[in-house]
Design an enzyme around this catalytic site. Sequence first.
Site, PDB file in Angstrom:
ATOM      1  N   HIS A   1       0.839  -1.204   0.000  1.00  0.00           N
ATOM      2  CA  HIS A   1       0.000   0.000   0.000  1.00  0.00           C
ATOM      3  C   HIS A   1       0.874   1.254   0.000  1.00  0.00           C
ATOM      4  O   HIS A   1       0.664   2.178  -0.782  1.00  0.00           O
ATOM      5  CB  HIS A   1      -0.919  -0.041   1.232  1.00  0.00           C
ATOM      6  CG  HIS A   1      -1.716   1.207   1.493  1.00  0.00           C
ATOM      7  ND1 HIS A   1      -3.080   1.288   1.295  1.00  0.00           N
ATOM      8  CD2 HIS A   1      -1.349   2.436   1.945  1.00  0.00           C
ATOM      9  CE1 HIS A   1      -3.512   2.507   1.603  1.00  0.00           C
ATOM     10  NE2 HIS A   1      -2.481   3.233   2.010  1.00  0.00           N
ATOM     11  N   GLU A   2       1.888   1.261   0.865  1.00  0.00           N
ATOM     12  CA  GLU A   2       2.757   2.442   0.950  1.00  0.00           C
ATOM     13  C   GLU A   2       3.568   2.619  -0.337  1.00  0.00           C
ATOM     14  O   GLU A   2       3.738   3.736  -0.831  1.00  0.00           O
ATOM     15  CB  GLU A   2       3.683   2.349   2.166  1.00  0.00           C
ATOM     16  CG  GLU A   2       2.973   2.242   3.520  1.00  0.00           C
ATOM     17  CD  GLU A   2       1.933   3.327   3.761  1.00  0.00           C
ATOM     18  OE1 GLU A   2       2.079   4.439   3.214  1.00  0.00           O
ATOM     19  OE2 GLU A   2       0.950   3.062   4.484  1.00  0.00           O
TER      20      GLU A   2
ATOM     21  N   HIS B   1       1.506   4.328  -2.963  1.00  0.00           N
ATOM     22  CA  HIS B   1       1.431   5.789  -2.836  1.00  0.00           C
ATOM     23  C   HIS B   1       2.552   6.440  -3.632  1.00  0.00           C
ATOM     24  O   HIS B   1       2.351   7.427  -4.338  1.00  0.00           O
ATOM     25  CB  HIS B   1       1.536   6.219  -1.371  1.00  0.00           C
ATOM     26  CG  HIS B   1       0.228   6.189  -0.644  1.00  0.00           C
ATOM     27  ND1 HIS B   1      -0.863   6.919  -1.060  1.00  0.00           N
ATOM     28  CD2 HIS B   1      -0.158   5.535   0.477  1.00  0.00           C
ATOM     29  CE1 HIS B   1      -1.868   6.701  -0.222  1.00  0.00           C
ATOM     30  NE2 HIS B   1      -1.473   5.864   0.719  1.00  0.00           N
TER      31      HIS B   1
HETATM   32 ZN   LIG Z   1      -2.490   5.260   2.434  1.00  0.00          ZN
END
Ligand SMILES: [Zn+2]
Length: 612
Positions: free
Chosen positions: A417-418, A421
């Site tokens: 998830h990171e 980004h």
């Molecule tokens: Zn996030």
Amino acid sequence: MVSFTEFLLPALFAFLFVPTASATPWPSTFQLNTHRTHYFSADKSLKLEAFHPESIFEAGFYLSRFGVEGVDPLPSYRQYPRDIPDLGSTALSFLASKLGISEGNILLRAIARGQVAQYVFVAQQINGIPIANAVANIAFNSNGMVSSLSSSLVKLSGSADINPSVSVGDATATAEKALKGTYNGHNTTLEFVVQPSGYAALSHVIQIQNDTAGTWYEAFIDAHDNTLLSVTDFVARASYRVLPIHELDPTQGFQTVVDPQDMTASPNGWHQEFSTTTDLTAGNNAIAYKGSQLINITVQTSDVLNFIYDVDLTQDPTSGTNVQAATTNAFYVVNTFHDFTYKYGFTETTFNFQTNDFNNGGQGFDRILVSVQDDYGINDAVFATPPDGQSGKMQLYLYVKFSPRRDSALQNDLVIHECQHGASNRMTGGGTARCFQTSESAGVAEGYADAMADWVSQGSTTADFVFGQYVSTGSTGLRNYAYSTSNVTNPLRYSSLNGMTDAHNMGEVWANTLHNVYAALVITKGWSTNALTDPTTNEGNVVWLHLFIDALLLQPCNPTFLNARDAWIQADANRYGGAHTCLLWVTFASRGFGVNATNFVDDISYPPDCDC
Ligand SMILES: [Zn+2]
Ligand SMILES: *[C@@H]1O[C@H](CO)[C@@H](O)[C@H](O)[C@H]1NC(C)=O
Ligand SMILES: *[C@@H]1O[C@H](CO)[C@@H](O)[C@H](O)[C@H]1NC(C)=O
Ligand SMILES: *[C@@H]1O[C@H](CO)[C@@H](O)[C@H](O)[C@H]1NC(C)=O
Ligand SMILES: *[C@@H]1O[C@H](CO)[C@@H](O)[C@H](O)[C@H]1NC(C)=O
Ligand SMILES: *[C@@H]1O[C@H](CO)[C@@H](O)[C@H](O)[C@H]1NC(C)=O
């Protein structure tokens, strides 16, 4: 059912010049799309409303009748040859003529050469000085035709004198004071910032960081009156819900993986920068280490490049070799993410994170810094994405409401998830990292981040996906719902966004919609075991990731959810000739993102050609 002709836009590009002055009194739901009220500075004491002019996104497929010839959107622009010799100047003169402006009003910011399209990123300018929040991007498909165009260019009501009357030093002092941090030494720039009134103010752009507080900002300080005009927040924050009960055991999944590096994506492997080879969790794509400084990088357990550390989950993450095991895991996940997204198009030329860019374009010296068991936070993980050429920084914290504490570095979906980004912030907008700053687009970014973690976790049969299970205890992990094709398990629809302000809650709507798209593609086209390493086949999971990566490059700066939907459909036109247009529309419509969806009101209609 929608009447087809009514849905076609009458005059593509006809209304690209948005008069921003009339944009101010919009209903507050619309302001999600243009404004963001955000608490800035180390102690969140500074409240500021940032303004981003509305982006118009014209995807060519709207003129293509949604048919199989989806790739032929704008026949009148076919004069562009297949290999455009000077893409930058071609794009500038095309934009100028379509927008009815002088070419001198825009300048080239970046070019990304993707796998099936080429993307040109442009900014409005005054006397050679760019306007930071008035940008445009345009995509040329493989036939050299313009396949989409987006713009937040504005009709100015006036502009400041181009010669600053405030020095950079004074502006830096103002920025440091306002944002409670320190100038990080990155070169400052002079850029205009357009205000809601349509007036372009001149600003010094200065990066301010505070490692203790985990902040990293870009401040726009008025170069004439030394006030803070706007702020870019480079940090994507994730605030996760945590319940203090032991539940999932990551040792069940631990294995020794041999040679996971992909030599196409990482030609020198994961442990070499230029000619220097390391025996540490450090290399061209990432460096992973314990703590908040660049010290205590994990060293190999034996030559050559074995990182075999035991995990003891009955002990604290900081004890024994748990630290090294966690660092090794984070390093493995971040590098794997680098390698598989590289194969789908997140490369040097589309602004990825690498020290050495091997003369393939883009800016180098920006591998990801991965701080494991970072001391500056708890119960969370964050990723700061500065522009191409500066390292992204991932900070993975411990979840402290457990005993022993739990390490977010062992939650692979959270690390993915990171990483996403970083990828989203780099690809959308052309490497500036400025394009998820409105409230709505921040939700879109969170959705993409969860959706990528979902994709990585899936097997041959699409399963419901619970995000962040190990660091939480509820049955829905760190989110309100599991991602699911069942509208009982996950009822989120386009209209669910109405009234939402939290980026993660908004993101759940988009991530679940993309989960449904994924499931539909896999049911129709099957599932490839080799999707991580082979992007050339046509199974559903491969198609999904291609559309995902391509859409990030197509969508406008500060995309709305509907812009993101349109970018997926345009991506399909560009890459697959619109082969999945109906599958996409029908699936989007099933969650309220139909052709007439607007203002967070559901619409379940799709083009009539898509009736089965
Ligand atoms: Zn996030
Ligand atoms: C969609 O919008 C068009 C134009 O606004 C309208 O004519 C049509 O009836 C709408 N279709 C549906 C199904 O609401
Ligand atoms: C950085 O943040 C910390 C914690 O909020 C604060 O105590 C410190 O004063 C800040 N540093 C600067 C230079 O303002
Ligand atoms: C920063 O500015 C200096 C002086 O203008 C220039 O020499 C240097 O190349 C710049 N650095 C970067 C990273 O752009
Ligand atoms: C780094 O390692 C040294 C020696 O093993 C240790 O004394 C120090 O506390 C470690 N620093 C951090 C931030 O973990
Ligand atoms: C939920 O899905 C079922 C079929 O799976 C469908 O019949 C029903 O209309 C859906 N409900 C909503 C609110 O979309």
